[in-house]
Design an enzyme around this catalytic site. Structure first.
Site, mmCIF file in Angstrom:
data_model
loop_
_atom_site.group_PDB
_atom_site.id
_atom_site.type_symbol
_atom_site.label_atom_id
_atom_site.label_comp_id
_atom_site.label_asym_id
_atom_site.label_seq_id
_atom_site.Cartn_x
_atom_site.Cartn_y
_atom_site.Cartn_z
ATOM 1 N N ASP A 16 3.654 -4.705 -5.443
ATOM 2 C CA ASP A 16 4.085 -6.004 -4.896
ATOM 3 C C ASP A 16 5.611 -6.060 -4.767
ATOM 4 O O ASP A 16 6.160 -6.491 -3.752
ATOM 5 C CB ASP A 16 3.615 -7.158 -5.808
ATOM 6 C CG ASP A 16 2.129 -7.466 -5.639
ATOM 7 O OD1 ASP A 16 1.543 -7.066 -4.612
ATOM 8 O OD2 ASP A 16 1.553 -8.117 -6.535
ATOM 9 N N GLU A 33 0.837 -1.217 0.000
ATOM 10 C CA GLU A 33 0.000 0.000 0.000
ATOM 11 C C GLU A 33 0.861 1.251 0.000
ATOM 12 O O GLU A 33 0.549 2.228 -0.688
ATOM 13 C CB GLU A 33 -0.961 0.012 1.194
ATOM 14 C CG GLU A 33 -1.953 -1.157 1.226
ATOM 15 C CD GLU A 33 -2.691 -1.377 -0.075
ATOM 16 O OE1 GLU A 33 -2.835 -0.424 -0.866
ATOM 17 O OE2 GLU A 33 -3.110 -2.526 -0.329
HETATM 18 ZN ZN LIG Z 1 -2.683 -2.765 -4.610
#
Ligand SMILES: [Zn+2]
Length: 678
Positions: free
Chosen positions: A582, A518
């Protein structure tokens, strides 16, 4: 689950809807049985981490996909069910909020009462549609329909909401956006391959069946279904693609109401805004101008009778799951079975629990947090987020490809990010929402209107920074570029994903990875276009932006090569932001874990080194089985890569992984050209 335009989530919002009895075990460690140690981690790390899990966890008949997150969501649902069943019992001493969630749930569970009503709850709405005298009345109808946009699906004709102005985040304005479709994406209307054609045929057959259930004769219903497809296809042609919509500049067209009226003259915008309490609004954002031009042309071109058919379908479509089981089943046959590959309708309690979560989410969420989220977990998660932010600070300062000017701005942005953990500081007030026991359809409609009015009331007021776009029990997380905050609901901070008492290595690999994910969204190809105040403003030097884009392209090229199903590969431009998040998130989590445990002597457990446990923790967050239909759907609509590549795509870029598992050059998990951004 509602979503605003720009919120960027960990998981696909519409698909991970709804959950392990909570084993708050004192010493949570890795689940070794989830692994398949016969697989070489340097060959296929995902299967090495998840092979055992995948064998032991086939997709349940009522699901289209079954993974670590979905399973936890299902467990959270069971906890919510306990809360709701207690709240629904008559006679207990209850607060008005508990009364509301209990009455809503009891009304939804009363299937025999709902069945007796048949389609009659739709009668008032159908009368209104039948009585429309001219197309100029469309605006009046849409602004008072019992199925307001965007609460019910994508809404008839278009989507309407409030939002922060992209270039002035302190101002809340109204926003009109593309909509009007009943299939998940424009591609479903416009693509010409056999599979798309078959799905369209199945869709038309479904529309026909729903209209027949409403009492229309088969030939008439067939003709009406063709009309619906024709109108929706016209509208779909002017929809911006999902890749285009990832560029926030392309969605920003603030204009006066007069300009919108000129762009889209066949629709009475002044009337629509007035009816929604926005008579004094001078301007708004029109996210996709071309859509409103096309919509206006379609309003002109199609007959009033055909528009009535379209509106009638949209009302029935929006209402289907609240009507008798015949409607519910037919709706499931197409949207559950055909589109997503689900075999069975989920049990009613799951759907009713989801409805309460969707309509009274913070009332239910408060009860959930009180019972199932420990203060320890909130403190531990808050501390972890801070560690990860410190790592990002170090990373930015040390970044070899970024100059000082941009670094200064990036650090300012990082410092301004607000961390929201668990649940909102201030709970939503539902006192204006009337819930009547025994009135399922009425409750759903009043809840939709409550939400729509809440949205409209925000226009012109200061931004409420305490607000969340996800409910507390949700197993997901998000970054909001306009509020510049990262949000981790209590629902995702649960075992087996997270425990304050867990071995730090997998805890960081898993939940630390989510937090880093995030945080990295604030700096991905989309988020990085917003500044510390949440304004769409370029804070990069030209050279640094170019260097960033070259690095982002490395990720696009890598993921675009991964196959999904049939001959479909990942659309790397669609998934770029998530893939960047990621990759950056896992590295940040690794660095934060190292920093957090720098004074500890980390030992092997179960024959696995701490570094190996970190990566397996990350890998196991993605264990998933999925139906083929759902893979195809996600390939079109989901900005997240399939779980296998969320694991393998990341670790194959990390020298830290290669070292942890002693992988050698030339093995699949060692990419020759490493992508690295943050
Ligand atoms: Zn995401």
């Amino acid at each position: 689950m509602r979503s605003t335009t720009l919120v960027i989530a960990l998981l696909a919002i519409p698909f991970v809807l709804p959950l392990f009895a909570q084993t708050a075990s004192d010493q949570y460690v890795l689940d070794l049985s989830a692994m398949d140690k016969s697989v070489d981690p340097c060959g296929d790390f995902y299967t090495y981490s998840c092979g055992g899990w995948m064998k032991a966890n086939p997709v349940p008949p009522d699901q289209s996909s079954w993974g670590t997150y979905g399973k936890l969501q299902d467990e959270n649902l069971a906890q919510l069910r306990t809360i709701l069943e207690e709240a629904a019992k008559a006679g207990a001493d209850k607060s008005s909020t508990v009364q509301k969630i209990g009455d809503y749930y009891a009304s939804c569970m009363d299937e025999s009462a709902i069945d007796k009503l048949g389609s009659s709850p739709l009668a008032p709405e159908f009368d209104r549609i039948a009585n429309l005298k001219s197309k100029t009345e469309l605006a009046e109808y849409l602004s008072t329909s019992q199925f307001p946009t965007p609460i019910f699906g994508s809404g008839s004709l278009f989507t309407f909401r409030s939002t922060q102005d992209a270039k002035n985040s302190a101002e809340v304005i109204a926003e009109a956006d593309q909509g009007g479709l009943s299939l998940p994406d424009r591609d479903y209307y416009l693509k010409d391959d056999n599979q798309s054609k078959e799905l369209r045929n199945a869709y038309v057959a479904h529309v026909q069946k729903i209209l027949q259930l409403l009492g229309d004769k088969p030939e008439q219903a067939a003709e009406e279904a063709t009309t619906v497809l024709r109108i929706e296809t016209e509208l779909a042609q002017s929809h911006m693609t999902r890749v285009e919509r990832r560029d926030p500049q392309k969605l920003y067209h603030r204009m006066s109401v007069a300009e919108l009226a000129k762009l889209s003259p066949s629709f009475d915008w002044a009337e629509y805004l007035k009816k929604n309490g926005l008579a004094s609004a001078n301007s708004l954002n029109v996210a996709v101008p071309e859509y409103f031009r096309t919509m206006s042309t379609a309003v002109e071109k199609e007959s009033l009778a055909d528009w009535k058919t379209y509106l009638r379908w949209h009302a029935a479509h929006a209402a289907a799951t609240y009507l008798s089981s015949a409607f519910d089943k037919e709706n499931f046959n197409f949207y559950g079975k055909t589109l997503r590959g689900q075999q069975e309708l989920p049990p009613r309690w799951k759907r009713c629990t989801n409805d309460v979560d969707s309509d009274l989410g913070e009332a239910l969420g408060k009860a959930y947090v009180d019972r199932y989220f420990s203060p320890d977990a909130k403190v531990a998660a808050g501390k972890m987020v801070k560690e990860i932010e410190r790592s990002m600070q170090d990373e930015i300062q040390a970044m070899p490809w970024m100059g000082q000017t941009t670094k200064k701005q990036a650090l300012l942005k990082l410092e301004a990010i607000a961390n929201k953990v668990g649940y909102p500081d201030r709970w939503r007030d539902y006192s204006a929402l009337e819930i009547v026991r025994g009135d399922e359809m009425g409750n759903a409609q009043r809840a939709a209107w409550f939400e729509f009015r809440r949205q409209m009331a925000k226009v012109g007021k200061p931004v409420d920074k305490t607000e969340w776009t996800m409910t507390p029990p949700t197993v997901n997380a998000y970054y909001d570029p306009q509020k510049n905050d990262i949000n981790f609901p209590a629902g995702i901070l649960q075992p087996p994903l997270f425990s304050p008492k867990s071995d730090a290595a997998p805890n960081y690999g898993n939940t630390g990875g989510t937090m880093g994910h995030e945080l990295t969204h604030a700096f991905d190809d989309e988020g990085s276009q917003f500044d510390a105040q949440g304004n769409l403003r370029n804070w990069w030097t030209e050279a640094d932006r170019k260097a960033f884009e070259e690095r982002a392209q490395c990720v696009v090229d890598q993921y675009s090569g991964y196959p999904i199903i049939d001959d479909i590969k990942i659309n790397g431009k669609l998934t770029d932001g998530e893939d960047i998040a990621d990759l950056g998130g896992t590295l940040l989590a690794y660095l934060a874990w190292k920093a957090d445990t720098r004074d500890q002597k980390l030992e092997p457990i179960d024959g696995l080194t701490p570094e190996q446990r970190f990566f397996i923790g990350y890998g196991q967050s993605w264990c998933t089985n999925e139906r083929d239909e759902f893979k195809r759907l996600r390939a079109t609509v989901d900005p997240h890569s399939p779980e296998k590549y969320r694991a393998n795509g990341v670790v194959s870029n990390m020298p830290e992984f290669r070292e942890a598992f002693h992988c050698k050059a030339g093995q699949p998990m060692v990419r020759e050209k490493l992508c690295r951004i943050w």
